[in-house]
Design an enzyme around this catalytic site. Sequence first.
Site, PDB file in Angstrom:
ATOM      1  N   LYS A   1       0.846  -1.194   0.000  1.00  4.70           N
ATOM      2  CA  LYS A   1       0.000   0.000   0.000  1.00  4.70           C
ATOM      3  C   LYS A   1       0.880   1.243   0.000  1.00  4.70           C
ATOM      4  O   LYS A   1       1.868   1.307   0.716  1.00  4.70           O
ATOM      5  CB  LYS A   1      -0.917   0.002   1.219  1.00  4.70           C
ATOM      6  CG  LYS A   1      -1.870  -1.190   1.266  1.00  4.70           C
ATOM      7  CD  LYS A   1      -2.671  -1.202   2.560  1.00  4.70           C
ATOM      8  CE  LYS A   1      -3.576  -2.418   2.636  1.00  4.70           C
ATOM      9  NZ  LYS A   1      -4.315  -2.490   3.922  1.00  4.70           N
ATOM     10  N   ARG A   2       0.510   2.222  -0.793  1.00  4.58           N
ATOM     11  CA  ARG A   2       1.263   3.468  -0.976  1.00  4.58           C
ATOM     12  C   ARG A   2       2.585   3.183  -1.686  1.00  4.58           C
ATOM     13  O   ARG A   2       2.595   3.059  -2.898  1.00  4.58           O
ATOM     14  CB  ARG A   2       1.424   4.205   0.351  1.00  4.58           C
ATOM     15  CG  ARG A   2       0.081   4.642   0.969  1.00  4.58           C
ATOM     16  CD  ARG A   2       0.254   5.298   2.318  1.00  4.58           C
ATOM     17  NE  ARG A   2      -1.016   5.774   2.830  1.00  4.58           N
ATOM     18  CZ  ARG A   2      -1.870   5.017   3.549  1.00  4.58           C
ATOM     19  NH1 ARG A   2      -1.548   3.753   3.834  1.00  4.58           N
ATOM     20  NH2 ARG A   2      -3.012   5.515   3.963  1.00  4.58           N
TER      21      ARG A   2
ATOM     22  N   LYS B   1     -12.009   2.301  12.457  1.00  2.08           N
ATOM     23  CA  LYS B   1     -10.736   2.956  12.726  1.00  2.08           C
ATOM     24  C   LYS B   1     -10.887   4.029  13.803  1.00  2.08           C
ATOM     25  O   LYS B   1     -11.897   4.744  13.862  1.00  2.08           O
ATOM     26  CB  LYS B   1     -10.197   3.601  11.445  1.00  2.08           C
ATOM     27  CG  LYS B   1      -9.938   2.611  10.318  1.00  2.08           C
ATOM     28  CD  LYS B   1      -8.779   1.690  10.638  1.00  2.08           C
ATOM     29  CE  LYS B   1      -8.437   0.800   9.465  1.00  2.08           C
ATOM     30  NZ  LYS B   1      -7.222  -0.001   9.683  1.00  2.08           N
TER      31      LYS B   1
ATOM     32  N   GLU C   1      -6.885  -2.869  18.303  1.00  2.00           N
ATOM     33  CA  GLU C   1      -5.814  -3.247  17.380  1.00  2.00           C
ATOM     34  C   GLU C   1      -4.769  -2.143  17.237  1.00  2.00           C
ATOM     35  O   GLU C   1      -5.109  -0.966  17.143  1.00  2.00           O
ATOM     36  CB  GLU C   1      -6.428  -3.577  16.017  1.00  2.00           C
ATOM     37  CG  GLU C   1      -5.434  -4.049  14.977  1.00  2.00           C
ATOM     38  CD  GLU C   1      -6.120  -4.559  13.724  1.00  2.00           C
ATOM     39  OE1 GLU C   1      -5.524  -4.445  12.642  1.00  2.00           O
ATOM     40  OE2 GLU C   1      -7.268  -5.063  13.823  1.00  2.00           O
TER      41      GLU C   1
ATOM     42  N   HIS D   1      -4.223 -10.385   8.877  1.00  2.00           N
ATOM     43  CA  HIS D   1      -4.515  -9.083   8.295  1.00  2.00           C
ATOM     44  C   HIS D   1      -4.749  -9.180   6.786  1.00  2.00           C
ATOM     45  O   HIS D   1      -3.954  -9.779   6.057  1.00  2.00           O
ATOM     46  CB  HIS D   1      -3.332  -8.141   8.561  1.00  2.00           C
ATOM     47  CG  HIS D   1      -3.367  -6.869   7.784  1.00  2.00           C
ATOM     48  ND1 HIS D   1      -2.538  -6.610   6.720  1.00  2.00           N
ATOM     49  CD2 HIS D   1      -4.146  -5.771   7.924  1.00  2.00           C
ATOM     50  CE1 HIS D   1      -2.787  -5.403   6.232  1.00  2.00           C
ATOM     51  NE2 HIS D   1      -3.764  -4.887   6.936  1.00  2.00           N
TER      52      HIS D   1
END
Length: 395
Positions: free
Chosen positions: A79-80, A194, A249, A325
């Site tokens: 990611k990114r 989140k 988390e 994950h």
Amino acid sequence: MTVPPTAAAAASATQAGDAPGGDRIAWAKLSLCFLPLKNPISDAKVLTGRQKPLTEVAILFCEIETRDGWRGMGFSYSKRAGGPGMFAHAREIADNLIGEDPNDIERLWTKLVWAGASVGRSGLATQAIAAIDICLWDLKARRAGLPLSKLIGSHRDSVRCYNTSGGFLSTPLPEVLENCAASREKGIGGIKIKVGQPDWSKDLERVKAVRKLLDGGFPLAVDANQQWDRPTAMRVGRALEDFDLFWIEEPLDAYDAKGHAMLAADLATPIATGEMLTSVAEHYELIRNDSVDFIQPDAGRVGGITQFLKIMNLADHAGLMMAPHFAMEIHLHLCACYPREPWVEHFDWLEPLFDESLEIRDGRMVVPDRPGLGATISEQARAWTVDSHEVGKRA
């Protein structure tokens, strides 16, 4: 769809001395694909200024074919930043596969990691190897005519699943509530949202609203994406105990094993972490320090299924619960093999990459009965591919 070799081809191979145990890798292909997201995604790392919003996911695909015509597919991701680097590293080491026995997966993992050991045996290097390792496991299971979970040894045919993709901080609270309701209606068994905003009172408002919607009996978790320090994590953790969460988390930096251990000992809510770690050794630090209740390894980050299974055995020996994950297409099979009832994370992001879809029913994700991972690269994924590299020759 991968088709097994014809009977004539298999007989010919056997006559030539290439019995199943003597088959060899003839060809491998690596592809770099960029999966665009519908909307930019932000979690706490963005709100604290450490990262930019996420707009795409880089996918490293690996395809392998043997001399007898057996094929496999695997993938890892970033990611990114990092996708082109993973592709470049995999490209440099891929020729080490040609002529090798595809059954010897752990030996090949070791060969590949030492081929690039100058840049380390974790991090980007293992994430590049992961796509190859997962491909070899997929190939082995297809060859056996078994789902990957059955090849490894399954404890269950479905796994509890929870949704994450509907609860990002970039999503306004009314939309988060809509997403939560839709996930529950779809049959998903839990919700994770989140948290980790600079003003954590706003986090509590969001959690309170979601808990009110879901009622006290429905599983709810939160994810701070490593953005709290130890005092903040303790204060917020205690405030969150009112909401009956099934875990908190990544409350702290991923490498703060002692800090996570402190929280795990002092808070009533279970602690989950591990997704950002990229080796067995790093996960062992969490395990030996009693840092987690739920360990969250990612096969695409730790180097593939070979390394994931080592973490799984260590975690089971320590009596830990498990919730891998991302990448449910891989982790569903691995969760089915864990002795203790685990959770698999539902993200709909990767669904366009494959022709097949996963079934969700009564709060659980059903393990597909197709051979291997049970996934085939879609034409859309091929269209999103920006670079590829082949070694060897196809059978």
